[in-house]
Structure formats: C-alpha cells, structure tokens
Design a protein around this motif. Structure first.
Motif, PDB file in Angstrom:
ATOM      1  N   TYR A  91     -42.209  49.471 -42.552  1.00 55.33           N
ATOM      2  CA  TYR A  91     -41.709  48.424 -43.457  1.00 55.33           C
ATOM      3  C   TYR A  91     -42.474  47.118 -43.245  1.00 55.33           C
ATOM      4  O   TYR A  91     -42.900  46.464 -44.198  1.00 55.33           O
ATOM      5  CB  TYR A  91     -40.214  48.182 -43.229  1.00 55.33           C
ATOM      6  N   TYR A 126     -42.224  60.159 -28.283  1.00 55.42           N
ATOM      7  CA  TYR A 126     -42.252  59.670 -26.907  1.00 55.42           C
ATOM      8  C   TYR A 126     -42.764  60.745 -25.951  1.00 55.42           C
ATOM      9  O   TYR A 126     -42.182  61.005 -24.906  1.00 55.42           O
ATOM     10  CB  TYR A 126     -40.871  59.146 -26.512  1.00 55.42           C
ATOM     11  N   ARG A 162     -49.739  62.215 -41.835  1.00 56.07           N
ATOM     12  CA  ARG A 162     -50.397  62.869 -40.689  1.00 56.07           C
ATOM     13  C   ARG A 162     -49.345  63.264 -39.667  1.00 56.07           C
ATOM     14  O   ARG A 162     -48.206  62.791 -39.726  1.00 56.07           O
ATOM     15  CB  ARG A 162     -51.438  61.936 -40.059  1.00 56.07           C
ATOM     16  N   ARG A 163     -49.736  64.098 -38.739  1.00 60.24           N
ATOM     17  CA  ARG A 163     -48.789  64.687 -37.777  1.00 60.24           C
ATOM     18  C   ARG A 163     -48.137  63.634 -36.879  1.00 60.24           C
ATOM     19  O   ARG A 163     -47.019  63.814 -36.407  1.00 60.24           O
ATOM     20  CB  ARG A 163     -49.500  65.729 -36.912  1.00 60.24           C
ATOM     21  N   GLU A 164     -48.840  62.545 -36.650  1.00 59.00           N
ATOM     22  CA  GLU A 164     -48.337  61.496 -35.752  1.00 59.00           C
ATOM     23  C   GLU A 164     -47.301  60.607 -36.429  1.00 59.00           C
ATOM     24  O   GLU A 164     -46.622  59.820 -35.760  1.00 59.00           O
ATOM     25  CB  GLU A 164     -49.489  60.595 -35.278  1.00 59.00           C
ATOM     26  N   ALA A 165     -47.231  60.665 -37.759  1.00 62.61           N
ATOM     27  CA  ALA A 165     -46.361  59.743 -38.490  1.00 62.61           C
ATOM     28  C   ALA A 165     -44.997  60.351 -38.737  1.00 62.61           C
ATOM     29  O   ALA A 165     -44.880  61.539 -39.037  1.00 62.61           O
ATOM     30  CB  ALA A 165     -47.002  59.361 -39.820  1.00 62.61           C
ATOM     31  N   GLY A 166     -43.965  59.524 -38.639  1.00 63.70           N
ATOM     32  CA  GLY A 166     -42.624  59.959 -38.994  1.00 63.70           C
ATOM     33  C   GLY A 166     -42.079  59.131 -40.148  1.00 63.70           C
ATOM     34  O   GLY A 166     -41.010  59.399 -40.668  1.00 63.70           O
ATOM     35  N   ALA A 167     -42.847  58.104 -40.539  1.00 66.34           N
ATOM     36  CA  ALA A 167     -42.379  57.163 -41.550  1.00 66.34           C
ATOM     37  C   ALA A 167     -43.535  56.750 -42.447  1.00 66.34           C
ATOM     38  O   ALA A 167     -44.624  56.431 -41.961  1.00 66.34           O
ATOM     39  CB  ALA A 167     -41.807  55.921 -40.871  1.00 66.34           C
ATOM     40  N   ILE A 168     -43.291  56.781 -43.746  1.00 65.87           N
ATOM     41  CA  ILE A 168     -44.285  56.279 -44.702  1.00 65.87           C
ATOM     42  C   ILE A 168     -43.562  55.326 -45.646  1.00 65.87           C
ATOM     43  O   ILE A 168     -42.669  55.742 -46.388  1.00 65.87           O
ATOM     44  CB  ILE A 168     -44.938  57.419 -45.501  1.00 65.87           C
ATOM     45  N   ASN A 169     -43.930  54.057 -45.587  1.00 65.96           N
ATOM     46  CA  ASN A 169     -43.358  53.106 -46.543  1.00 65.96           C
ATOM     47  C   ASN A 169     -44.351  52.894 -47.667  1.00 65.96           C
ATOM     48  O   ASN A 169     -45.553  52.737 -47.446  1.00 65.96           O
ATOM     49  CB  ASN A 169     -43.017  51.770 -45.885  1.00 65.96           C
ATOM     50  N   ARG A 203     -42.397  64.334 -37.459  1.00 64.21           N
ATOM     51  CA  ARG A 203     -43.416  63.834 -36.533  1.00 64.21           C
ATOM     52  C   ARG A 203     -43.603  64.840 -35.396  1.00 64.21           C
ATOM     53  O   ARG A 203     -42.647  65.406 -34.882  1.00 64.21           O
ATOM     54  CB  ARG A 203     -42.931  62.496 -35.969  1.00 64.21           C
ATOM     55  N   GLU A 204     -44.849  65.043 -35.014  1.00 70.35           N
ATOM     56  CA  GLU A 204     -45.110  66.044 -33.966  1.00 70.35           C
ATOM     57  C   GLU A 204     -44.682  65.563 -32.579  1.00 70.35           C
ATOM     58  O   GLU A 204     -44.042  66.298 -31.830  1.00 70.35           O
ATOM     59  CB  GLU A 204     -46.610  66.391 -33.941  1.00 70.35           C
ATOM     60  N   PHE A 242     -39.215  54.824 -49.153  1.00 70.46           N
ATOM     61  CA  PHE A 242     -39.330  55.242 -47.757  1.00 70.46           C
ATOM     62  C   PHE A 242     -39.363  56.755 -47.711  1.00 70.46           C
ATOM     63  O   PHE A 242     -38.484  57.428 -48.260  1.00 70.46           O
ATOM     64  CB  PHE A 242     -38.158  54.730 -46.912  1.00 70.46           C
ATOM     65  N   VAL A 243     -40.389  57.274 -47.045  1.00 67.69           N
ATOM     66  CA  VAL A 243     -40.553  58.716 -46.901  1.00 67.69           C
ATOM     67  C   VAL A 243     -40.472  59.045 -45.408  1.00 67.69           C
ATOM     68  O   VAL A 243     -41.279  58.553 -44.620  1.00 67.69           O
ATOM     69  CB  VAL A 243     -41.918  59.174 -47.469  1.00 67.69           C
ATOM     70  N   GLY A 244     -39.486  59.831 -45.041  1.00 69.65           N
ATOM     71  CA  GLY A 244     -39.363  60.264 -43.644  1.00 69.65           C
ATOM     72  C   GLY A 244     -39.998  61.629 -43.492  1.00 69.65           C
ATOM     73  O   GLY A 244     -39.676  62.560 -44.235  1.00 69.65           O
ATOM     74  N   THR A 245     -40.950  61.748 -42.551  1.00 70.84           N
ATOM     75  CA  THR A 245     -41.642  63.022 -42.354  1.00 70.84           C
ATOM     76  C   THR A 245     -41.407  63.538 -40.934  1.00 70.84           C
ATOM     77  O   THR A 245     -40.988  62.786 -40.058  1.00 70.84           O
ATOM     78  CB  THR A 245     -43.157  62.857 -42.585  1.00 70.84           C
ATOM     79  N   ARG A 267     -43.256  67.171 -27.563  1.00 70.34           N
ATOM     80  CA  ARG A 267     -43.837  67.802 -28.735  1.00 70.34           C
ATOM     81  C   ARG A 267     -42.813  68.623 -29.521  1.00 70.34           C
ATOM     82  O   ARG A 267     -42.184  69.535 -28.967  1.00 70.34           O
ATOM     83  CB  ARG A 267     -44.986  68.723 -28.304  1.00 70.34           C
ATOM     84  N   ILE A 302     -44.029  70.364 -39.215  1.00 69.81           N
ATOM     85  CA  ILE A 302     -44.634  69.058 -38.944  1.00 69.81           C
ATOM     86  C   ILE A 302     -45.276  68.517 -40.227  1.00 69.81           C
ATOM     87  O   ILE A 302     -45.948  69.240 -40.938  1.00 69.81           O
ATOM     88  CB  ILE A 302     -45.718  69.168 -37.845  1.00 69.81           C
ATOM     89  N   GLU A 303     -45.046  67.273 -40.527  1.00 71.80           N
ATOM     90  CA  GLU A 303     -45.590  66.544 -41.671  1.00 71.80           C
ATOM     91  C   GLU A 303     -44.801  66.775 -42.961  1.00 71.80           C
ATOM     92  O   GLU A 303     -45.040  66.084 -43.957  1.00 71.80           O
ATOM     93  CB  GLU A 303     -47.085  66.866 -41.899  1.00 71.80           C
TER      94      GLU A 303
END
Lengths: 155, 155
Positions: free
Chosen positions: A106, B41, A23-30, B37-38, B32-35, B44, B88-89
């Motif tokens: 993690y 902090y 999803r757009r809010e995520a930057g990490a998927i483990n 992020r929109e 680990f998957v780095g995506t 945007r 994004i994503e």
C-alpha cells in the motif's frame, strides 16, 4: 511485455501489469488504476486527451521504480500509462507493486502515484461541456482554469 | 458475476472484480491482491488450503462492504476470496474499491483487507516442508506454531 515501465496509446490490461510484479516471494500486490471520471467538482468532462514527452516520460517512470526500490527493497513495481484520446471510465494508468507483506504494498503504491504526478511529464487536455484546456496531470488540483472550483473547495 | 462479495473455489480474475466497481463517477480504483507466498519469515510453504464457513463468510464480506459505505459514502467495493488448494503465487483474494478521488480508494481498500482478516471466517492450512497446521487467516501473525518466529521479529 517485458518492460516494467511504459507509455502506450493502447488499452492497458490490469492482469498484464500485475503479472509483471507477481512472484513467489510476494504475498501482496497493490494496484492503482486511474480512470477517466465524468464529473470533477461539478464540472462535466466529455473526454480526455493525454500527451507525454517521450522518451523522458518512460525514463522518469523508471526513475520512480528505482526510488521505490531504494525505499522498499523488497518491492517490485510496474507502471503503464496510456496516452491519446480516452473516454469516460477508460483506464489511464495502472500501477502495480508487489511486496512480501501487505503494508508495504500500500505504502509503495501510494508513493508511486503521488510521485508520478510530480515528476513524469504527462499532460492531459480536458474536454468539458463548455470548453477545453491542457492541464499538467501532476498539478491537476492547482492549475484549473479561471472559473473552475478553487482548491480550498476540494476535499 | 453480479455479486459484489463472494467465495469461490475457482481462480479469480482481477479484471472481473475491477469491472464490478468501475463507473463514470470513479477516477480511482485501488485493488489489493493477496497471493500465496513461498517463504514466511524463513519458513517454506509448499501450498495452502483455504476453507470458509459458508454462507457466513459471504455475509460477513457483505457487512464489510456496508461498513465501507458508511465510512466512505462515495466508495464502491467488491471482494472475491478463493478457497480450496492454492499453489505458490496463486491469487487467494482480490479486493477492489473505486472512489472519485484516489486517497479514499487507498484508505478504504486498506480498511477492507484489515477488517476482512478480523471478521470473515476463513481459515488456511499451511503445508510446510516439515509439517502442516490450520491457521485462522485473520490471526496469521499471532498463532504460528511453536518454533516459528515471534511476532516481535516480524516487521
């Protein structure tokens, strides 16, 4: 696939599980993928058979998802567990957890697999070269039958 | 795909990376998957642009793989990193580490992503609503431009 937590007798696609949490809010998927290992402390597995108490198993997986949300409110979790006969290298379980930042992904993923083995009623039948036995998946290192390596030999 | 470590301007398939480390000896594969992020902090991101210094980046990824083998001799690692424009994503990086037992797969995977950000020459250009800046991927929480949240505000 809309469910976030499910038991299936079909192969599980890692991409499908990841899509459920991306999803757009995520930057990490483990992602944790559990596969059928040939040798366990010197003992050779020929194949495995998983059984689950349904629908309690899915209910417990959902509970696990709620526990993760309580601990990591920004996390989204999906878990698919396969049952039936599995060959060496087949995927038994896929866990995916997405979070905004990587440390949480993690930690929450690790929580998911440890907790799954504690509370979800899934058993596996190990078919070894020299015999077979049903083993509670959650207690795999504690209930090995007589003659198999002791826990203290395991790292 | 035979390489275990590579940089590409094409989308990365998680299944492909996992296949590179899957084997009969493994019971655990941590990914680990780095995506992209929109919001970071409160700021945007519209899209990102990754650039790498090739072939140094692939060489450093290979070095990382060797470091993991030294620390976890039973581990096998594969890493694919995408460069170019990402929305994004989109998936920027996929790391997969297989080990006989799960604890090691988590530890080695975590080592891989932290170490990657330290030693692999990959930069990203953040395109925000109100501007843009090149950022060393490895130092993303330290080099945010003036006016963005301070490190101590970040969890």
């Amino acid at each position: 696939m809309n469910k976030q937590f499910w038991i299936t007798d079909q192969p599980i696609s890692i991409e499908e599980v990841v899509k459920l949490v991306s999803r757009r809010e995520a930057g990490a998927i483990n992602t944790f993928v559990g596969t059928v290992r040939e040798f366990t402390y010197g003992k050779r597995t020929l194949h495995l058979e998983y059984q689950a108490y349904l629908p309690m198993a899915e209910k417990k997986l959902e509970q696990l998802g709620q526990e993760i949300e309580e601990r990591w409110p920004d996390a989204r979790t999906a878990i698919g567990h396969r049952i039936g006969r599995l060959e060496i290298e087949d995927i038994a379980v896929v866990i995916a957890v997405s979070t905004p930042h990587r440390a949480d992904s993690y930690d929450a993923s690790r929580y998911a697999i440890e907790r799954m083995k504690e509370i979800v009623p899934i058993w596996k039948k190990e078919h070894w070269e020299d015999g077979e036995a049903w083993i509670g998946d959650q207690k795999e290192t504690k209930t090995y039958p007589e003659g198999s390596p002791k826990k203290e030999d395991m790292k």
